[in-house]
Scaffold this motif. Structure first.
Motif, PDB file in Angstrom:
ATOM      1  N   HIS A 279       4.036   6.401 -12.367  1.00 44.97           N
ATOM      2  CA  HIS A 279       3.875   5.511 -11.221  1.00 44.97           C
ATOM      3  C   HIS A 279       2.641   5.918 -10.436  1.00 44.97           C
ATOM      4  O   HIS A 279       2.502   7.075 -10.028  1.00 44.97           O
ATOM      5  CB  HIS A 279       5.116   5.581 -10.326  1.00 44.97           C
ATOM      6  CG  HIS A 279       5.033   4.754  -9.082  1.00 44.97           C
ATOM      7  ND1 HIS A 279       4.983   3.377  -9.108  1.00 44.97           N
ATOM      8  CD2 HIS A 279       4.965   5.110  -7.766  1.00 44.97           C
ATOM      9  CE1 HIS A 279       4.910   2.925  -7.859  1.00 44.97           C
ATOM     10  NE2 HIS A 279       4.893   3.945  -7.038  1.00 44.97           N
ATOM     11  N   ALA A 280       1.718   4.963 -10.239  1.00 48.55           N
ATOM     12  CA  ALA A 280       0.511   5.202  -9.445  1.00 48.55           C
ATOM     13  C   ALA A 280       0.880   5.113  -7.965  1.00 48.55           C
ATOM     14  O   ALA A 280       0.903   4.032  -7.386  1.00 48.55           O
ATOM     15  CB  ALA A 280      -0.571   4.184  -9.808  1.00 48.55           C
ATOM     16  N   GLU A 281       1.173   6.261  -7.371  1.00 45.55           N
ATOM     17  CA  GLU A 281       1.776   6.281  -6.037  1.00 45.55           C
ATOM     18  C   GLU A 281       0.764   6.195  -4.902  1.00 45.55           C
ATOM     19  O   GLU A 281       0.985   5.508  -3.907  1.00 45.55           O
ATOM     20  CB  GLU A 281       2.605   7.554  -5.863  1.00 45.55           C
ATOM     21  CG  GLU A 281       3.324   7.608  -4.525  1.00 45.55           C
ATOM     22  CD  GLU A 281       3.911   8.964  -4.210  1.00 45.55           C
ATOM     23  OE1 GLU A 281       4.954   9.008  -3.535  1.00 45.55           O
ATOM     24  OE2 GLU A 281       3.315   9.982  -4.602  1.00 45.55           O
ATOM     25  N   ILE A 282      -0.354   6.908  -5.013  1.00 39.98           N
ATOM     26  CA  ILE A 282      -1.320   7.007  -3.914  1.00 39.98           C
ATOM     27  C   ILE A 282      -2.691   6.559  -4.396  1.00 39.98           C
ATOM     28  O   ILE A 282      -3.139   6.933  -5.486  1.00 39.98           O
ATOM     29  CB  ILE A 282      -1.382   8.447  -3.370  1.00 39.98           C
ATOM     30  CG1 ILE A 282      -0.042   8.839  -2.732  1.00 39.98           C
ATOM     31  CG2 ILE A 282      -2.503   8.603  -2.347  1.00 39.98           C
ATOM     32  CD1 ILE A 282       0.052  10.297  -2.326  1.00 39.98           C
ATOM     33  N   LEU A 283      -3.355   5.760  -3.588  1.00 38.99           N
ATOM     34  CA  LEU A 283      -4.721   5.309  -3.878  1.00 38.99           C
ATOM     35  C   LEU A 283      -5.542   5.435  -2.607  1.00 38.99           C
ATOM     36  O   LEU A 283      -5.164   4.895  -1.557  1.00 38.99           O
ATOM     37  CB  LEU A 283      -4.714   3.855  -4.361  1.00 38.99           C
ATOM     38  CG  LEU A 283      -6.070   3.195  -4.621  1.00 38.99           C
ATOM     39  CD1 LEU A 283      -6.808   3.912  -5.747  1.00 38.99           C
ATOM     40  CD2 LEU A 283      -5.908   1.719  -4.959  1.00 38.99           C
ATOM     41  N   GLY A 284      -6.631   6.161  -2.699  1.00 36.40           N
ATOM     42  CA  GLY A 284      -7.502   6.343  -1.532  1.00 36.40           C
ATOM     43  C   GLY A 284      -8.950   6.087  -1.893  1.00 36.40           C
ATOM     44  O   GLY A 284      -9.439   6.559  -2.920  1.00 36.40           O
ATOM     45  N   ILE A 285      -9.650   5.312  -1.062  1.00 36.73           N
ATOM     46  CA  ILE A 285     -11.056   4.973  -1.293  1.00 36.73           C
ATOM     47  C   ILE A 285     -11.820   4.981   0.028  1.00 36.73           C
ATOM     48  O   ILE A 285     -11.234   4.932   1.113  1.00 36.73           O
ATOM     49  CB  ILE A 285     -11.214   3.569  -1.928  1.00 36.73           C
ATOM     50  CG1 ILE A 285     -10.640   2.493  -0.981  1.00 36.73           C
ATOM     51  CG2 ILE A 285     -10.575   3.510  -3.298  1.00 36.73           C
ATOM     52  CD1 ILE A 285     -10.950   1.065  -1.397  1.00 36.73           C
ATOM     53  N   GLY A 291     -17.068   1.828   5.423  1.00 32.34           N
ATOM     54  CA  GLY A 291     -17.381   3.231   5.208  1.00 32.34           C
ATOM     55  C   GLY A 291     -16.269   4.179   5.607  1.00 32.34           C
ATOM     56  O   GLY A 291     -16.418   5.396   5.521  1.00 32.34           O
ATOM     57  N   GLU A 292     -15.123   3.636   6.024  1.00 29.62           N
ATOM     58  CA  GLU A 292     -13.994   4.471   6.429  1.00 29.62           C
ATOM     59  C   GLU A 292     -13.108   4.792   5.227  1.00 29.62           C
ATOM     60  O   GLU A 292     -12.965   3.988   4.313  1.00 29.62           O
ATOM     61  CB  GLU A 292     -13.154   3.758   7.496  1.00 29.62           C
ATOM     62  CG  GLU A 292     -13.891   3.476   8.791  1.00 29.62           C
ATOM     63  CD  GLU A 292     -13.026   2.735   9.794  1.00 29.62           C
ATOM     64  OE1 GLU A 292     -11.877   2.389   9.451  1.00 29.62           O
ATOM     65  OE2 GLU A 292     -13.506   2.495  10.912  1.00 29.62           O
TER      66      GLU A 292
END
Length: 314
Positions: A279-285, A291-292
């Motif tokens: 399961h792809a639980e966390i995604l951060g970009i 730009g945040e």
């Protein structure tokens, strides 16, 4: 929609020595080499302000400005398929994909995919490479996926993936009792005999997977897994390679490993879990427009959460 959009990039030093068209195909992988060559020859691609031939050998560190003309994708049609939208703005979409949903149309899955659903939700995505999908997760893997709504956002997100700066954390239930976390640094390529599978092989592409123990069971381990690279089936292949295949994985999992003294309910739950427990639980970009740094989290789907409850109960 304006078919012309400006994409910019700095050519990595690691690409020094390549022809210009080869380097641009690495930087802008969603455009074919032929299309990039056409743009280079027409002057639509400038390197440090100069128009150069496709065969020009680059040094690394040059600044590229590409005026990309994208033709709408008419091969895929929109379909009214429910989407779990976690976030949407003018630049990006964050989707929580259920297990069982194919991301891109392919042989055997000509429609009914996430791409069909996205085109129904936002028809303007037809003008973005792959309808804005910059990475994918396997059909039977659940969780978070990012989609670009503009060419500029697409370029920025692809760049973050290439720089390994995207935060991607998975929950994976592995067979076997691990004592500690670690890293698998092993190249991945097509399986030498089965073209539908992948395997660790010396001539494969670099692949790095980091994992740490989240919870232990007698014969299973719940892992938190972070990807440094994004090869097809990477977590599944790497975990199988170190002899901790994922529960339910029909391709790389092998036979279920049953805990000693397991009751009939637990045995049935393990045998009946017919997809990889991933399961792809966390995604951060970094948001391509503001730009945040932005991060999203997806709850475990019911089947995965239910299996963990049964394991905890013994």
């Amino acid at each position: 929609m304006n078919p012309f959009q400006t994409l910019t990039a700095e050519i990595p030093v690691a690409l020094a020595g390549l022809r210009l068209d080869q380097a641009l195909s690495e930087i802008f992988p969603d455009f074919s080499r032929g299309r990039l060559q056409t743009w280079i020859k027409s002057g639509a691609a400038k390197v440090d302000g100069a128009v150069l031939p496709p065969k020009h050998r680059i040094l690394g560190g040059e600044y590229v400005v590409l005026q990309a003309e994208v033709e709408p994708d008419t091969a895929v049609v929109g379909q009214d398929i429910p989407l779990e939208i976690v976030h949407e703005d003018d630049d990006i979409l964050i989707i929580d994909k259920p297990a069982g949903l194919v991301v891109h149309p392919a042989a055997g899955h000509s429609d009914g995919t996430l791409q069909n659903a996205l085109l129904h939700h936002a028809p303007e995505l037809a003008g973005i490479p792959r309808c804005g999908i910059v990475h994918r997760i396997d059909k039977d893997t659940s969780g978070l996926l990012m989609v670009a709504k503009t060419l500029a956002a697409h370029n920025a997100l692809v760049g973050q993936l290439q720089e390994h700066s995207v935060q991607r954390e998975y929950l994976a239930l592995a067979q076997g009792a691990m004592t500690a976390g670690g890293t698998v640094d092993a190249p991945i390529g097509r399986h030498p005999r089965d073209r539908k599978r992948y395997a660790v092989r010396n001539d494969g592409k670099p692949a790095v997977t980091h994992y740490r123990v989240a919870e232990r069971f007698p014969r299973h381990t719940l892992l938190r897994v972070q990807l440094e690279t994004g090869r097809t089936h990477q977590i599944r292949v790497h975990m199988s390679h170190i002899d901790y295949p994922l529960v339910g994985d029909p391709v790389y999992g092998g036979r279920p490993r049953l805990p000693p003294g397991a009751g009939p309910h637990l045995i049935a739950c393990l045998q009946e879990f017919k997809r990889q427990a991933l399961h792809a639980e966390i995604l951060g970009i970094v948001h391509p427009a503001t730009g945040e740094y932005c991060e999203w989290q997806s709850p475990l789907p019911d089947d995965f959460a239910g299996l963990l409850d049964v394991l905890r109960a013994g």
